[in-house]
Design a protein around this motif. Structure first.
Motif, PDB file in Angstrom:
ATOM      1  N   UNK A   4      27.833  41.801  36.426  1.00  0.00           N
ATOM      2  CA  UNK A   4      28.124  42.020  37.836  1.00  0.00           C
ATOM      3  C   UNK A   4      29.541  42.563  37.951  1.00  0.00           C
ATOM      4  N   UNK A   5      29.706  43.588  38.696  1.00  0.00           N
ATOM      5  CA  UNK A   5      31.032  44.137  38.905  1.00  0.00           C
ATOM      6  C   UNK A   5      31.622  43.510  40.159  1.00  0.00           C
ATOM      7  N   UNK A   6      32.729  42.831  39.987  1.00  0.00           N
ATOM      8  CA  UNK A   6      33.387  42.157  41.108  1.00  0.00           C
ATOM      9  C   UNK A   6      34.845  41.933  40.755  1.00  0.00           C
ATOM     10  N   UNK A   7      35.606  41.464  41.707  1.00  0.00           N
ATOM     11  CA  UNK A   7      37.006  41.157  41.455  1.00  0.00           C
ATOM     12  C   UNK A   7      37.108  39.917  40.567  1.00  0.00           C
ATOM     13  N   UNK A   8      38.269  39.730  39.993  1.00  0.00           N
ATOM     14  CA  UNK A   8      38.487  38.554  39.155  1.00  0.00           C
ATOM     15  C   UNK A   8      38.408  37.251  39.928  1.00  0.00           C
ATOM     16  N   UNK A   9      38.574  37.338  41.239  1.00  0.00           N
ATOM     17  CA  UNK A   9      38.467  36.137  42.073  1.00  0.00           C
ATOM     18  C   UNK A   9      37.059  35.552  41.966  1.00  0.00           C
ATOM     19  N   UNK A  69      35.375  35.049  39.266  1.00  0.00           N
ATOM     20  CA  UNK A  69      35.387  34.076  38.181  1.00  0.00           C
ATOM     21  C   UNK A  69      36.072  32.783  38.611  1.00  0.00           C
ATOM     22  N   UNK A  70      37.154  32.909  39.356  1.00  0.00           N
ATOM     23  CA  UNK A  70      37.847  31.727  39.877  1.00  0.00           C
ATOM     24  C   UNK A  70      36.904  30.938  40.778  1.00  0.00           C
ATOM     25  N   UNK A  71      36.249  31.616  41.700  1.00  0.00           N
ATOM     26  CA  UNK A  71      35.324  30.964  42.632  1.00  0.00           C
ATOM     27  C   UNK A  71      34.148  30.333  41.898  1.00  0.00           C
ATOM     28  N   UNK A  72      33.640  31.021  40.895  1.00  0.00           N
ATOM     29  CA  UNK A  72      32.494  30.506  40.145  1.00  0.00           C
ATOM     30  C   UNK A  72      32.848  29.198  39.429  1.00  0.00           C
ATOM     31  N   UNK A  73      33.993  29.202  38.761  1.00  0.00           N
ATOM     32  CA  UNK A  73      34.411  27.995  38.030  1.00  0.00           C
ATOM     33  C   UNK A  73      34.711  26.853  38.992  1.00  0.00           C
ATOM     34  N   UNK A  76      33.449  18.762  45.206  1.00  0.00           N
ATOM     35  CA  UNK A  76      33.893  19.421  46.433  1.00  0.00           C
ATOM     36  C   UNK A  76      35.200  18.859  46.966  1.00  0.00           C
ATOM     37  N   UNK A  77      35.331  17.544  47.047  1.00  0.00           N
ATOM     38  CA  UNK A  77      36.546  16.970  47.630  1.00  0.00           C
ATOM     39  C   UNK A  77      37.775  17.255  46.765  1.00  0.00           C
ATOM     40  N   UNK A  78      37.609  17.299  45.466  1.00  0.00           N
ATOM     41  CA  UNK A  78      38.723  17.631  44.564  1.00  0.00           C
ATOM     42  C   UNK A  78      39.054  19.119  44.695  1.00  0.00           C
ATOM     43  N   UNK A  79      38.024  19.950  44.741  1.00  0.00           N
ATOM     44  CA  UNK A  79      38.228  21.395  44.887  1.00  0.00           C
ATOM     45  C   UNK A  79      38.979  21.713  46.173  1.00  0.00           C
ATOM     46  N   UNK A 132      38.256  36.767  49.653  1.00  0.00           N
ATOM     47  CA  UNK A 132      37.302  36.997  48.567  1.00  0.00           C
ATOM     48  C   UNK A 132      36.781  35.672  48.026  1.00  0.00           C
ATOM     49  N   UNK A 133      37.678  34.742  47.814  1.00  0.00           N
ATOM     50  CA  UNK A 133      37.307  33.437  47.270  1.00  0.00           C
ATOM     51  C   UNK A 133      36.303  32.717  48.166  1.00  0.00           C
ATOM     52  N   UNK A 134      36.548  32.708  49.449  1.00  0.00           N
ATOM     53  CA  UNK A 134      35.656  32.008  50.383  1.00  0.00           C
ATOM     54  C   UNK A 134      34.246  32.592  50.349  1.00  0.00           C
ATOM     55  N   UNK A 135      34.150  33.908  50.286  1.00  0.00           N
ATOM     56  CA  UNK A 135      32.829  34.558  50.218  1.00  0.00           C
ATOM     57  C   UNK A 135      32.169  34.240  48.885  1.00  0.00           C
ATOM     58  N   UNK A 136      32.918  34.369  47.809  1.00  0.00           N
ATOM     59  CA  UNK A 136      32.338  34.237  46.475  1.00  0.00           C
ATOM     60  C   UNK A 136      32.030  32.797  46.093  1.00  0.00           C
ATOM     61  N   UNK A 137      32.802  31.840  46.571  1.00  0.00           N
ATOM     62  CA  UNK A 137      32.502  30.433  46.258  1.00  0.00           C
ATOM     63  C   UNK A 137      31.214  30.011  46.982  1.00  0.00           C
ATOM     64  N   UNK A 138      30.990  30.558  48.157  1.00  0.00           N
ATOM     65  CA  UNK A 138      29.739  30.259  48.870  1.00  0.00           C
ATOM     66  C   UNK A 138      28.548  30.893  48.150  1.00  0.00           C
TER      67      UNK A 138
END
Length: 71
Positions: free
Chosen positions: A12-17, A19-23, A30-33, A63-69
């Motif tokens: 998948x081509x995407x920003x490096x964010x 990978x951050x969101x995925x991990x 959730x509460x720790x994240x 980007x993170x908010x979209x990708x973590x969801x």
């Protein structure tokens, strides 16, 4: 020739964010994240900056908010 494995499901081509969101979205409760995600995202941005890559926090956060969801 060496045997190998290529998983097309992960290409998948995407920003490096992504990978951050995925991990963070899949490895941390959730509460720790939620307590640490801003700090961890700033650390990611600082590491990019140390290597000559500029990323504004607001852009990274969006980007993170979209990708973590998604993940």
């Amino acid at each position: 020739m060496r045997p190998g494995f290529f998983d097309w499901a992960m290409v998948w081509r995407a920003s490096g964010v992504r990978d951050v969101a995925y991990v963070l979205g899949n490895s941390i409760p959730t509460e720790v994240r939620r307590e640490g995600e801003h700090e961890w995202l700033w650390r990611y941005i600082d590491c990019l900056a140390a290597n000559g890559v500029t990323l504004a926090f607001d852009d990274a956060w969006e980007q993170y908010r979209v990708l973590v969801a998604y993940s």
